[in-house]
Design a protein around this motif. Structure first.
Motif, PDB file in Angstrom:
ATOM      1  N   PRO A  41     -30.835  72.647  -1.470  1.00 26.70           N
ATOM      2  CA  PRO A  41     -31.110  72.937  -2.890  1.00 26.70           C
ATOM      3  C   PRO A  41     -30.596  71.866  -3.846  1.00 26.70           C
ATOM      4  O   PRO A  41     -31.127  71.686  -4.940  1.00 26.70           O
ATOM      5  CB  PRO A  41     -30.385  74.270  -3.125  1.00 26.70           C
ATOM      6  CG  PRO A  41     -30.368  74.921  -1.777  1.00 26.70           C
ATOM      7  CD  PRO A  41     -30.208  73.794  -0.786  1.00 26.70           C
ATOM      8  N   LEU A  42     -29.575  71.126  -3.405  1.00 25.76           N
ATOM      9  CA  LEU A  42     -29.049  70.045  -4.242  1.00 25.76           C
ATOM     10  C   LEU A  42     -30.124  68.986  -4.489  1.00 25.76           C
ATOM     11  O   LEU A  42     -30.296  68.497  -5.613  1.00 25.76           O
ATOM     12  CB  LEU A  42     -27.850  69.423  -3.532  1.00 25.76           C
ATOM     13  CG  LEU A  42     -27.086  68.392  -4.334  1.00 25.76           C
ATOM     14  CD1 LEU A  42     -25.891  69.061  -4.996  1.00 25.76           C
ATOM     15  CD2 LEU A  42     -26.594  67.271  -3.439  1.00 25.76           C
ATOM     16  N   MET A  43     -30.886  68.643  -3.423  1.00 19.86           N
ATOM     17  CA  MET A  43     -31.912  67.615  -3.594  1.00 19.86           C
ATOM     18  C   MET A  43     -33.102  68.168  -4.380  1.00 19.86           C
ATOM     19  O   MET A  43     -33.755  67.435  -5.121  1.00 19.86           O
ATOM     20  CB  MET A  43     -32.352  67.057  -2.235  1.00 19.86           C
ATOM     21  CG  MET A  43     -31.230  66.353  -1.467  1.00 19.86           C
ATOM     22  SD  MET A  43     -30.215  65.223  -2.474  1.00 19.86           S
ATOM     23  CE  MET A  43     -31.144  63.698  -2.384  1.00 19.86           C
ATOM     24  N   ASP A  44     -33.385  69.473  -4.234  1.00 21.65           N
ATOM     25  CA  ASP A  44     -34.443  70.087  -5.055  1.00 21.65           C
ATOM     26  C   ASP A  44     -34.055  69.978  -6.529  1.00 21.65           C
ATOM     27  O   ASP A  44     -34.880  69.659  -7.388  1.00 21.65           O
ATOM     28  CB  ASP A  44     -34.625  71.573  -4.697  1.00 21.65           C
ATOM     29  CG  ASP A  44     -35.098  71.755  -3.271  1.00 21.65           C
ATOM     30  OD1 ASP A  44     -35.688  70.812  -2.707  1.00 21.65           O
ATOM     31  OD2 ASP A  44     -34.867  72.854  -2.718  1.00 21.65           O
ATOM     32  N   PHE A  45     -32.782  70.252  -6.808  1.00 22.24           N
ATOM     33  CA  PHE A  45     -32.293  70.134  -8.184  1.00 22.24           C
ATOM     34  C   PHE A  45     -32.460  68.704  -8.688  1.00 22.24           C
ATOM     35  O   PHE A  45     -32.913  68.457  -9.802  1.00 22.24           O
ATOM     36  CB  PHE A  45     -30.814  70.562  -8.259  1.00 22.24           C
ATOM     37  CG  PHE A  45     -30.164  70.154  -9.542  1.00 22.24           C
ATOM     38  CD1 PHE A  45     -30.375  70.879 -10.702  1.00 22.24           C
ATOM     39  CD2 PHE A  45     -29.396  69.000  -9.611  1.00 22.24           C
ATOM     40  CE1 PHE A  45     -29.819  70.470 -11.905  1.00 22.24           C
ATOM     41  CE2 PHE A  45     -28.828  68.586 -10.806  1.00 22.24           C
ATOM     42  CZ  PHE A  45     -29.046  69.320 -11.955  1.00 22.24           C
ATOM     43  N   ARG A  46     -32.095  67.725  -7.856  1.00 23.23           N
ATOM     44  CA  ARG A  46     -32.172  66.327  -8.291  1.00 23.23           C
ATOM     45  C   ARG A  46     -33.605  65.880  -8.573  1.00 23.23           C
ATOM     46  O   ARG A  46     -33.847  65.090  -9.481  1.00 23.23           O
ATOM     47  CB  ARG A  46     -31.541  65.414  -7.235  1.00 23.23           C
ATOM     48  CG  ARG A  46     -30.025  65.534  -7.234  1.00 23.23           C
ATOM     49  CD  ARG A  46     -29.440  64.449  -6.384  1.00 23.23           C
ATOM     50  NE  ARG A  46     -27.986  64.508  -6.385  1.00 23.23           N
ATOM     51  CZ  ARG A  46     -27.217  63.639  -5.760  1.00 23.23           C
ATOM     52  NH1 ARG A  46     -27.761  62.646  -5.081  1.00 23.23           N
ATOM     53  NH2 ARG A  46     -25.908  63.746  -5.807  1.00 23.23           N
ATOM     54  N   LYS A  47     -34.545  66.382  -7.744  1.00 20.07           N
ATOM     55  CA  LYS A  47     -35.966  66.024  -7.984  1.00 20.07           C
ATOM     56  C   LYS A  47     -36.395  66.545  -9.340  1.00 20.07           C
ATOM     57  O   LYS A  47     -37.092  65.885 -10.092  1.00 20.07           O
ATOM     58  CB  LYS A  47     -36.850  66.634  -6.886  1.00 20.07           C
ATOM     59  CG  LYS A  47     -37.059  65.695  -5.743  1.00 20.07           C
ATOM     60  CD  LYS A  47     -38.079  66.260  -4.761  1.00 20.07           C
ATOM     61  CE  LYS A  47     -37.683  65.796  -3.360  1.00 20.07           C
ATOM     62  NZ  LYS A  47     -37.489  66.878  -2.409  1.00 20.07           N
ATOM     63  N   TRP A  48     -35.982  67.766  -9.665  1.00 20.11           N
ATOM     64  CA  TRP A  48     -36.325  68.362 -10.966  1.00 20.11           C
ATOM     65  C   TRP A  48     -35.665  67.566 -12.101  1.00 20.11           C
ATOM     66  O   TRP A  48     -36.296  67.253 -13.110  1.00 20.11           O
ATOM     67  CB  TRP A  48     -35.858  69.823 -10.971  1.00 20.11           C
ATOM     68  CG  TRP A  48     -35.970  70.491 -12.295  1.00 20.11           C
ATOM     69  CD1 TRP A  48     -37.100  71.014 -12.863  1.00 20.11           C
ATOM     70  CD2 TRP A  48     -34.902  70.695 -13.230  1.00 20.11           C
ATOM     71  NE1 TRP A  48     -36.798  71.528 -14.094  1.00 20.11           N
ATOM     72  CE2 TRP A  48     -35.456  71.359 -14.344  1.00 20.11           C
ATOM     73  CE3 TRP A  48     -33.542  70.414 -13.234  1.00 20.11           C
ATOM     74  CZ2 TRP A  48     -34.698  71.727 -15.458  1.00 20.11           C
ATOM     75  CZ3 TRP A  48     -32.780  70.769 -14.337  1.00 20.11           C
ATOM     76  CH2 TRP A  48     -33.358  71.417 -15.430  1.00 20.11           C
ATOM     77  N   ALA A  49     -34.395  67.202 -11.906  1.00 18.07           N
ATOM     78  CA  ALA A  49     -33.637  66.510 -12.958  1.00 18.07           C
ATOM     79  C   ALA A  49     -34.215  65.127 -13.263  1.00 18.07           C
ATOM     80  O   ALA A  49     -34.084  64.623 -14.388  1.00 18.07           O
ATOM     81  CB  ALA A  49     -32.169  66.388 -12.547  1.00 18.07           C
TER      82      ALA A  49
END
Ligand code: FES
Ligand code: FE2
Length: 311
Positions: free
Chosen positions: A293-301
């Motif tokens: 989920p950390l990388m999902d967050f980063r893609k969104w950010a």
């Protein structure tokens, strides 16, 4: 750009102050996004402008005043209207058409006076911030911190479940609720427990992130809801101002749990500060399987940066 964080300041709507921090009649000096700003209010109209007077460079937020809806400079009393134009020079027959303040777009939502920041000032807002704090919610507390880090490092904390145990002393490492991404918005729902004198009670947390600077967390238990509004705004590329404002839905239970909820958020925030201020942003972190989920967050950010390397 700070050496330990590779991205520039993100663009979006940011809280520059709480609405009640710029009351009618006051002229407030602010430093945000590496700019000196001045904020004032005229009835329901909120204004934020570049603070340096185009006449001879005085800071309009230090000794300036509002008169007939215009901002008056403390140095030679030139007056500027809400659109930034010079409306009066006390010792000249007419105003100076070339003397203009740079006006920033403002909006108000969730108790925050917001401005639209983009490195290219000609770019119009690409979204609106929804109102998630209901009418009638009552404030129960607030706190502010200045932190030498960037928005993304603070926001990433919410999906970094392992640190809640190691840094904040949570009993176990829980899983991130499902992240729902919707353009500039992100919502995470998670089931929680709340330690009370009657033992652990089931609770629910709805965490809405509204662009890169504003979050509204709604914590519900026993049908009562406590709300926190978080705002992270760059003071400059190295430093940001974090504010939290807490609300109760007015019920007896929410009034009772809101102060301890606020204290817990403050305690945890302070525990995170030394980590944020000394860590480095690793574009390719060595993650455990549960940390996707950390990388999902980063893609969104990544959508909020202009000219940044991709996450
Ligand atoms: S510097 Fe502002 S009026 Fe002269
Ligand atoms: Fe944390």
């Amino acid at each position: 750009m700070p050496e330990n964080f590779p991205f520039p300041m993100p663009f979006g709507w940011f809280g520059v102050a709480r609405v009640d921090e710029v009351p009618e009649g006051a002229v407030v000096a602010l430093e945000r996004f590496g700019h000196k700003l001045v904020a004032w209010r005229d009835g329901d109209d909120h204004h934020v402008a570049g603070a340096i007077c185009p006449h001879m460079g005085a800071h309009l937020g230090v000794g300036g005043r509002v008169e007939d809806g215009c901002l008056v400079c403390p140095f030679h009393e030139w007056a500027f209207g809400p659109d930034g134009t010079n409306t009066d020079i006390p010792y000249a027959d007419k105003p100076n058409r070339k003397a203009r303040l740079t006006m920033w777009r403002t909006a108000v939502a969730n108790g925050l006076l917001m401005v639209w920041y983009h490195p290219d000032p000609s770019v119009e807002p690409t979204y609106e911030v929804p109102h998630l704090v209901p009418e009638g919610a009552t404030e129960t507390g607030r706190f502010d911190r200045v932190v030498r880090t960037q928005w993304q490092e603070i926001a990433e904390n919410g999906v970094d479940m392992a640190h809640f145990k190691s840094v904040h002393g949570a009993g176990r490492v829980s899983t991130v609720g499902e992240q729902v991404f919707d353009g500039p918005f992100r919502t995470v729902q998670s089931d929680q427990t709340f330690g009370s004198s009657k033992g652990e009670l089931p609770a629910h947390l709805n965490n809405s992130t509204l662009g890169p600077g504003i979050g509204v967390q709604r914590f519900t238990m026993l049908d009562a809801t406590v709300i926190s509004v978080s705002s992270t705004t760059a003071i400059d590329p190295h430093t940001c101002l974090q504010t939290f404002t807490f609300y109760s839905d007015g019920s007896v239970i929410a009034d009772k749990i809101a102060p301890s909820f606020a204290l817990e958020v403050e305690r945890q925030f302070d525990q995170d500060i030394p980590i944020w201020e000394n860590k480095e942003f690793l574009a390719v972190p060595a993650l455990a399987p549960s940390e996707k989920p950390l990388m999902d967050f980063r893609k969104w950010a990544a959508q909020f940066y202009v000219g940044a390397p991709s996450a």
